[in-house]
Scaffold this motif. Structure first.
Motif, short mmCIF file in Angstrom:
data_model
loop_
_atom_site.label_atom_id
_atom_site.label_comp_id
_atom_site.label_asym_id
_atom_site.label_seq_id
_atom_site.Cartn_x
_atom_site.Cartn_y
_atom_site.Cartn_z
N ALA A 57 4.31 -24.75 -19.85
CA ALA A 57 4.26 -25.45 -18.56
C ALA A 57 4.51 -24.49 -17.40
O ALA A 57 4.54 -24.93 -16.25
CB ALA A 57 5.31 -26.56 -18.56
N ARG A 58 4.69 -23.22 -17.67
CA ARG A 58 4.96 -22.20 -16.65
C ARG A 58 6.17 -22.57 -15.79
O ARG A 58 6.11 -22.54 -14.56
CB ARG A 58 3.74 -21.98 -15.75
CG ARG A 58 2.55 -21.47 -16.52
CD ARG A 58 1.36 -21.30 -15.61
NE ARG A 58 0.16 -20.99 -16.37
CZ ARG A 58 -0.12 -19.78 -16.85
NH1 ARG A 58 0.70 -18.78 -16.65
NH2 ARG A 58 -1.22 -19.58 -17.54
N ARG A 59 7.24 -22.97 -16.44
CA ARG A 59 8.47 -23.29 -15.72
C ARG A 59 9.48 -22.17 -15.95
O ARG A 59 9.58 -21.63 -17.05
CB ARG A 59 9.05 -24.62 -16.20
CG ARG A 59 8.13 -25.77 -15.85
CD ARG A 59 8.74 -27.12 -16.18
NE ARG A 59 7.79 -28.15 -15.81
CZ ARG A 59 7.23 -29.01 -16.66
NH1 ARG A 59 7.53 -28.98 -17.93
NH2 ARG A 59 6.37 -29.90 -16.24
N ALA A 60 10.23 -21.86 -14.89
CA ALA A 60 11.12 -20.69 -14.94
C ALA A 60 12.38 -20.98 -15.75
O ALA A 60 13.02 -22.02 -15.57
CB ALA A 60 11.50 -20.28 -13.53
N THR A 61 12.71 -20.08 -16.64
CA THR A 61 13.90 -20.19 -17.48
C THR A 61 14.77 -18.96 -17.27
O THR A 61 14.28 -17.84 -17.30
CB THR A 61 13.49 -20.31 -18.96
OG1 THR A 61 12.56 -21.39 -19.10
CG2 THR A 61 14.71 -20.58 -19.85
N ILE A 62 16.06 -19.21 -17.03
CA ILE A 62 17.02 -18.14 -16.83
C ILE A 62 17.96 -18.14 -18.03
O ILE A 62 18.57 -19.16 -18.34
CB ILE A 62 17.84 -18.35 -15.53
CG1 ILE A 62 16.94 -18.70 -14.34
CG2 ILE A 62 18.75 -17.16 -15.25
CD1 ILE A 62 16.00 -17.62 -13.89
N VAL A 63 18.06 -17.02 -18.71
CA VAL A 63 18.85 -16.94 -19.93
C VAL A 63 20.00 -15.95 -19.73
O VAL A 63 19.81 -14.89 -19.14
CB VAL A 63 17.97 -16.46 -21.11
CG1 VAL A 63 18.82 -16.13 -22.34
CG2 VAL A 63 16.91 -17.50 -21.45
N THR A 64 21.20 -16.34 -20.19
CA THR A 64 22.25 -15.34 -20.34
C THR A 64 22.58 -15.26 -21.83
O THR A 64 22.51 -16.26 -22.54
CB THR A 64 23.56 -15.67 -19.57
OG1 THR A 64 24.30 -16.63 -20.32
CG2 THR A 64 23.28 -16.17 -18.17
N SER A 65 22.89 -14.06 -22.29
CA SER A 65 23.14 -13.89 -23.72
C SER A 65 23.96 -12.63 -23.99
O SER A 65 23.79 -11.62 -23.31
CB SER A 65 21.81 -13.80 -24.47
OG SER A 65 22.05 -13.63 -25.85
#
Ligand SMILES: [Zn+2]
Length: 282
Positions: free
Chosen positions: A176-184
């Protein structure tokens, strides 16, 4: 306090090409943004985190801050998300929550913060009798948010179910081309037998999706929490306890015997196009 522009009606008149039209008043937008912020699930601990109050010490922290600011400025044109990974205590969650808040407040985005373990727990709960929500109802805001923060990805002991569920979330947002912000706190070494690597914890496909849809920054710096701990220990004359990260992986997993994800709510249609696992298949 009554708005001086609209006197509480939430509408104001504007003149476009000599024609008077009614449009939403600024105060209405403020109400919507305040509601979105209140519903964003940002933990109280990070309620005051701002990009302006993030103090970088290292080049990688400066780079992470630069990319976070760039993301907010170019949203919604910017569809690429961010992966902040590296050792704990270097401010990854501060950056992610500050970015999320700024995108909601400055751009009117719909956004949510989910601690990954909490998200998986909410999905698991839908399997229990007495919980009316389906897994798709729980996942809907996660899949559809303009901006999603997935905090502490990889802290959950991995399993086929964990990989499928996270894979579904990441793949759906990718499509869906939606922005995802990941911390890991995971690592991304060339040696993919490392148990604390993205490759082992998420699987090859989901890692490669994340590589495509996000810019990655390995954030390095002194562990603020360790520094605080050692300072406190020096005050009390006691040795600090082992950091949490050394013991967390040794805890027993919660998913033993859990049925695989049954993500086939007929009421919600997603174009999954997902061949990496059984989640989403009928
Ligand atoms: Zn108003």
């Amino acid at each position: 306090m009554t708005c001086e522009i609209c006197h509480g009606s939430r509408w104001k008149s504007v003149t476009v090409d000599g024609v008077e039209r009614m449009t939403r008043c600024d105060c209405w937008l403020d109400v919507v943004k305040a509601k979105s912020l209140a519903e964003s699930r940002i933990p109280p601990k990070f309620a005051k985190a701002e990009l302006a109050t993030y103090k970088p010490d290292t080049d990688s922290q400066r780079e992470a801050l630069r990319l976070a600011k760039k993301f907010v400025e170019s949203f919604p044109a910017e569809q690429k998300g961010l992966v902040f990974f590296g050792t704990p205590g270097v401010g990854k969650t501060h950056l992610a929550t500050a970015l999320l808040k700024a995108t909601i407040r400055d751009k009117g985005a719909r956004g949510y913060f989910f601690q990954t373990t909490e998200l998986l727990r909410l999905v698991r709960e839908t399997y229990n009798r007495g919980v009316d929500e389906t897994e798709m109802e729980v996942l809907k805001p996660v899949l559809e948010a303009d901006v999603l923060v997935l905090d502490d990805l990889g802290v959950e002991k991995t399993s086929e179910w964990v990989q499928e569920t996270l894979g579904l979330v990441i793949n759906t947002r990718y499509n869906a081309r939606r922005a995802t912000i990941v911390t890991s706190n995971l690592r991304d070494p060339i040696d993919n037998t490392d148990m604390n690597s993205f490759m082992v914890q998420l699987g090859v496909r989901t890692r490669s999706r994340l590589l495509e849809m996000c810019e990655w920054v390995e954030v390095q710096g002194a562990d603020i929490r360790d520094t605080e701990r050692i300072t406190n220990a020096a005050k009390t004359g006691q040795m600090p306890e082992a950091p949490e990260r050394l013991t967390k992986k040794n805890l027993p997993g919660k998913s033993g015997g859990m049925a695989r994800a049954r993500l086939k709510d007929p009421g919600v249609q997603y174009e999954l196009n997902w061949s990496g696992g059984k989640a989403g298949s009928k």
